[in-house]
Design an enzyme around this catalytic site. Structure first.
Site, mmCIF file in Angstrom:
data_model
loop_
_atom_site.group_PDB
_atom_site.id
_atom_site.type_symbol
_atom_site.label_atom_id
_atom_site.label_comp_id
_atom_site.label_asym_id
_atom_site.label_seq_id
_atom_site.Cartn_x
_atom_site.Cartn_y
_atom_site.Cartn_z
ATOM 1 N N LYS A 1 0.835 -1.202 0.000
ATOM 2 C CA LYS A 1 0.000 0.000 0.000
ATOM 3 C C LYS A 1 0.872 1.255 0.000
ATOM 4 C CE LYS A 1 -3.891 2.102 2.457
ATOM 5 N NZ LYS A 1 -4.805 1.979 3.615
ATOM 6 N N LYS B 1 -9.665 5.050 23.657
ATOM 7 C CA LYS B 1 -8.811 6.239 23.535
ATOM 8 C C LYS B 1 -8.509 6.846 24.901
ATOM 9 C CE LYS B 1 -8.182 6.455 19.095
ATOM 10 N NZ LYS B 1 -6.831 6.268 18.517
#
Length: 365
Positions: A98, A223
Site C-alpha cells: 500500500k 482512547k
C-alpha cells in the site's frame, strides 16, 4: 525531484543501524551530553561543521506508526515538506504494498528526504524499540480495525488499543535516541462526562469511564484508557509526550479511507450534537498540527491539545455529515436540540495559540 526511496529494514539491518547509532553516541560523548529527562545538549565548545551537519540530520529523523493510514500518510507528507526523514512502521506485506502504491500514485509526496518502511510488531516492545532506534521522535497514529468488521470498534478492541499504546510508549522510554512522542488520541476521550458539571470542554477535560461503559462507547473508552496509560509511562520514564485529541477526522473520501474510526466515533453522535459537542477536523490541518506540536516540544515538557475546525451546529450540517458517511446520525427535528443556554462549549484555544502564526484557526468558546 528525486523519487522517494523505500525499503524494508530486515533484522540484520536493524542491528547494524543500532550498532552504528551506539558508535556515534560513543564518538560524540566527549563533546556532547544529553539527558532524556532534560532534553538538552550541553556543548562545551564549537562543533565542527561536519558534526553539526550530522547532528542536524539526526534531529530530523522521526518515526510514524501506521504511516499508511488516512492520518498517518498525511503526517508523513507534512514531515517531508519540513525537511524530515521519515521511518514508517508497517506490520505486514500488505501495508508495504500500500505504501508503494501511494508513492507511485503521488499520494505520498516526492521528496529529497528518505522514507523507509520498517517491519515491526506493535505487540512487541523490543521490536518497536529496534524500529525507533536512531529516531528523535515518534508519532503514534496507529488505527485499529474490528476483526469482526461489524461495529467499527468492538469492546475487545479497547484492550488492544491500550496494550499497543502502552508498548509504543514503553519502547519510546527505553530507546536512547527517542526524546519526544506525539500521540493521537480523540476528542471523545474528553467529551463524555456529566455535562451539568462542566460548561466548557477543553484540553483539561477527560471523559468518564463509567459513562463510556454504560453507553457502550468502546472507541471513547479505548482512547481514554490508552492516553492515560501513555501519560503515566511518560511521566515515570522522563521522555516528553504530547497528545492531540481531534474531532472526527474528515477530508477527501474519509469514510472509505478511515472507516473504523469514523463509524466508532459517530456512535453517540446524536447526543454529542444535542450538547453542541459534535466536531470535525480536516485531515491536512490535523497533520500540520501534529508536526507543529512536535516542533514545539523543544520548549515544553508535556502538553495536551483539543483539535477541531468545525462544530456541527445545524440540522443541515448534520444531514450533510450523514450523507457523507452513509450513517444514520440524523435527529428528529425541532426537539432534537437542547436549549442553546444548555449547550456545552468546546475550546481549542490552546492549540489555536500554537497555530495562529501560520494557519487560520477556528476557536470555539
Amino acid at each position: 525531484i528525486q523519487i522517494t526511496t523505500m525499503g524494508i529494514v530486515c533484522p540484520d539491518e536493524s542491528k547494524r543501524i543500532e550498532i552504528e547509532e551506539f558508535r556515534r553516541m560513543l564518538l560524540s560523548n566527549a563533546a556532547v551530553h544529553r539527558t532524556k529527562a532534560g532534553d538538552e545538549f550541553q556543548n562545551p565548545g564549537q562543533l565542527p561543521a561536519a558534526n553539526r551537519h550530522n547532528r542536524e540530520l539526526e534531529e530530523k529523523k522521526v518515526c510514524v506508526t501506521s504511516g499508511v493510514s488516512f492520518l498517518g500518510i498525511n503526517i508523513v507528507n507534512q514531515l517531508l515538506l519540513r525537511g524530515y526523514s521519515v521511518r514508517v512502521i508497517v506490520e505486514k506485506q500488505e501495508d508495504l504494498e500500500k505504501l508503494r502504491e501511494m508513492e507511485i500514485s503521488g499520494e505520498m509526496r516526492q521528496s529529497m528526504n528518505t522514507v523507509e518502511a520498517v517491519m515491526a510488531r506493535l505487540n512487541d516492545i523490543q521490536s518497536l524499540s529496534q524500529a525507533f532506534s536512531g529516531c528523535r521522535g515518534v508519532f503514534h497514529t496507529a488505527a485499529f480495525v474490528d476483526p469482526a468488521g461489524l461495529s467499527g470498534y468492538s469492546k475487545s478492541m479497547v484492550e488492544v488499543e491500550v496494550l499497543v499504546t502502552k508498548n509504543v510508549t514503553q519502547a519510546c522510554a527505553i530507546t536512547p535516541s527517542v526524546r519526544n512522542c506525539v500521540l493521537t488520541s480523540s476528542l471523545v476521550a474528553c467529551v463524555w462526562q456529566d455535562i451539568n458539571s462542566s460548561r466548557t470542554i477543553d484540553h483539561d477535560c477527560w471523559s468518564d469511564e463509567s459513562i463510556c461503559i454504560d453507553k457502550k462507547l468502546w472507541y471513547a473508552l479505548g482512547k481514554l484508557k490508552a492516553e492515560r496509560v501513555a501519560w503515566n509511562i511518560a511521566r515515570e520514564s522522563g521522555f516528553k509526550l504530547a497528545t492531540i485529541c481531534p474531532g472526527l477526522v474528515t477530508g477527501p473520501e474519509f469514510i472509505s479511507r478511515n472507516p473504523t474510526p469514523t463509524i466508532a466515533y459517530l456512535k453517540g453522535a446524536q447526543e454529542m450534537f444535542r450538547n453542541g459537542l459534535l466536531a470535525t477536523v480536516d485531515v491536512n490541518r490535523l497533520a500540520v498540527e501534529h508536526v507543529l506540536v512536535f516542533e514545539d516540544m523543544k520548549n515544553t515538557s508535556y502538553n495536551r491539545y483539543i483539535s477541531f475546525d468545525q462544530v456541527i451546529r445545524s440540522e443541515e450540517e448534520l444531514e450533510k455529515l450523514a450523507r457523507e458517511t452513509g450513517i444514520d446520525i440524523r435527529t428528529t427535528g425541532s426537539n432534537s436540540r437542547t436549549n442553546s443556554s444548555n449547550i456545552v462549549k468546546l475550546s481549542n484555544a490552546k492549540l489555536c495559540g500554537l497555530m495562529s502564526t501560520i494557519h487560520r484557526c477556528h476557536n470555539e468558546f
